[in-house]
Motif scaffolding. Sequence first.
Motif, PDB file in Angstrom:
ATOM      1  N   GLU A 143      27.221  -3.322  16.910  1.00 27.73           N
ATOM      2  CA  GLU A 143      27.661  -1.935  17.082  1.00 27.73           C
ATOM      3  C   GLU A 143      26.464  -1.025  17.370  1.00 27.73           C
ATOM      4  OE1 GLU A 143      30.954  -1.566  16.938  1.00 27.73           O
ATOM      5  OE2 GLU A 143      30.925   0.559  17.414  1.00 27.73           O
TER       6      GLU A 143
ATOM      7  N   ASP B  52      33.641   1.505  20.543  1.00 23.64           N
ATOM      8  CA  ASP B  52      33.839   0.304  19.744  1.00 23.64           C
ATOM      9  C   ASP B  52      33.113  -0.846  20.432  1.00 23.64           C
ATOM     10  OD1 ASP B  52      34.711  -1.770  18.172  1.00 23.64           O
ATOM     11  OD2 ASP B  52      36.751  -1.785  18.996  1.00 23.64           O
ATOM     12  N   ASP B  53      31.781  -0.870  20.244  1.00 23.11           N
ATOM     13  CA  ASP B  53      30.954  -1.802  21.008  1.00 23.11           C
ATOM     14  C   ASP B  53      31.301  -3.262  20.754  1.00 23.11           C
ATOM     15  OD1 ASP B  53      28.948   0.181  22.186  1.00 23.11           O
ATOM     16  OD2 ASP B  53      28.887   0.658  20.052  1.00 23.11           O
ATOM     17  N   ASP B  54      31.661  -3.598  19.523  1.00 19.66           N
ATOM     18  CA  ASP B  54      31.922  -5.012  19.216  1.00 19.66           C
ATOM     19  C   ASP B  54      33.409  -5.367  19.302  1.00 19.66           C
ATOM     20  OD1 ASP B  54      32.845  -3.743  16.955  1.00 19.66           O
ATOM     21  OD2 ASP B  54      31.769  -5.018  15.534  1.00 19.66           O
TER      22      ASP B  54
ATOM     23  N   ASN C 126      36.059  -4.631  17.656  1.00 20.92           N
ATOM     24  CA  ASN C 126      36.824  -4.999  16.457  1.00 20.92           C
ATOM     25  C   ASN C 126      37.884  -3.948  16.121  1.00 20.92           C
ATOM     26  OD1 ASN C 126      35.287  -2.934  15.429  1.00 20.92           O
ATOM     27  ND2 ASN C 126      34.482  -4.082  13.683  1.00 20.92           N
TER      28      ASN C 126
ATOM     29  N   LEU D 257      37.313  -0.746  15.651  1.00 23.47           N
ATOM     30  CA  LEU D 257      36.759   0.346  14.850  1.00 23.47           C
ATOM     31  C   LEU D 257      35.527   0.922  15.562  1.00 23.47           C
ATOM     32  CD1 LEU D 257      36.955  -1.450  11.383  1.00 23.47           C
ATOM     33  CD2 LEU D 257      38.641   0.110  12.383  1.00 23.47           C
TER      34      LEU D 257
ATOM     35  N   ASP E  96      31.242   1.458  13.588  1.00 24.05           N
ATOM     36  CA  ASP E  96      31.159   0.878  12.238  1.00 24.05           C
ATOM     37  C   ASP E  96      29.820   0.149  12.108  1.00 24.05           C
ATOM     38  OD1 ASP E  96      32.426  -0.808  14.238  1.00 24.05           O
ATOM     39  OD2 ASP E  96      32.775  -2.292  12.667  1.00 24.05           O
TER      40      ASP E  96
HETATM   41 CA    CA Z   1      33.365  -1.701  16.226  1.00 25.77          CA
END
Ligand code: CA
Length: 270
Positions: A21, A28-30, A32, A34, A37
């Motif tokens: 992240e 929401d870079d990853d 997931n 969220l 985060d």
């Molecule tokens: Ca995320």
Amino acid sequence: DSGVDFSHPDLAGQIWTNPGEVPNNGLDDDNNGLIDDVHGFDFHNWDGDPSDDDGHGTHVAGTIAAVANNGIGVAGVAPNAQIMALKAFGSDGGYLSRAIAGLFYAVWHGADISNHSYALYEDAAELTEMIQFAGAFDHLVVAAASNEGLNNDNSPAYPASYPFDNVISVAAADQSGNLAGFSNYGASSVDVAAPGVGILSTTLGGGYGTMNGTSMAAPHVAGVAALLRSVAPTASPSTIRQMLIDSAQPNAALVGLTVSGGTVDVFEAI
Ligand code: CA
């Protein structure tokens, strides 16, 4: 818990970072689900900043992992552990569903151990299932027995009272090693006692203060579990739980009130 004061000098640097992240870019870079985060998530307000607005979570975090040997304040039981900040509650209370979401996040993102310094007297199927899900991924749940002076064998308090072998339930002992007057107990449902009266730890605004409760006892055990995990990385939650019980310092005052009849003993456990 209620989040963590990241800026506290005894906690800064002890916080887990999500490697996928990018901070504060609104994305929401990853992937997931969220946004931002970076150090955990605020499931109470549903944003990427799990800062503490209450103080409870910051006190708990300090007991687990406050910086050691920095010449100030306190040292955590496991000062090389990382704190993943999952804010489920605020100073205005909260919902169990957010704690369940937090536990899912912890398991999903690879946390070995979670500390649950809250309890409720009603069993919820969703919490039951999430604790079992955590067990399937070798995740240990450390839970406070609660503070009503009740026998959990008769009036179960969750998540502490789940009979699963990845759950360890913690009572509070006073400075003489006796059960604290407020602490719940249970010969078959409360595993060990740990210090829970007059506990000095980190508070909001970079300060220090004492608090009482099984909420303060549980993170001592979470810290010992983290140390055990560090010396025995392949030990299962069930094995760690049994080691914590077997190594507890016997105390006649706790016999019949806990499974181990003793107080957690970090040296003996290691
Ligand atoms: Ca995320």
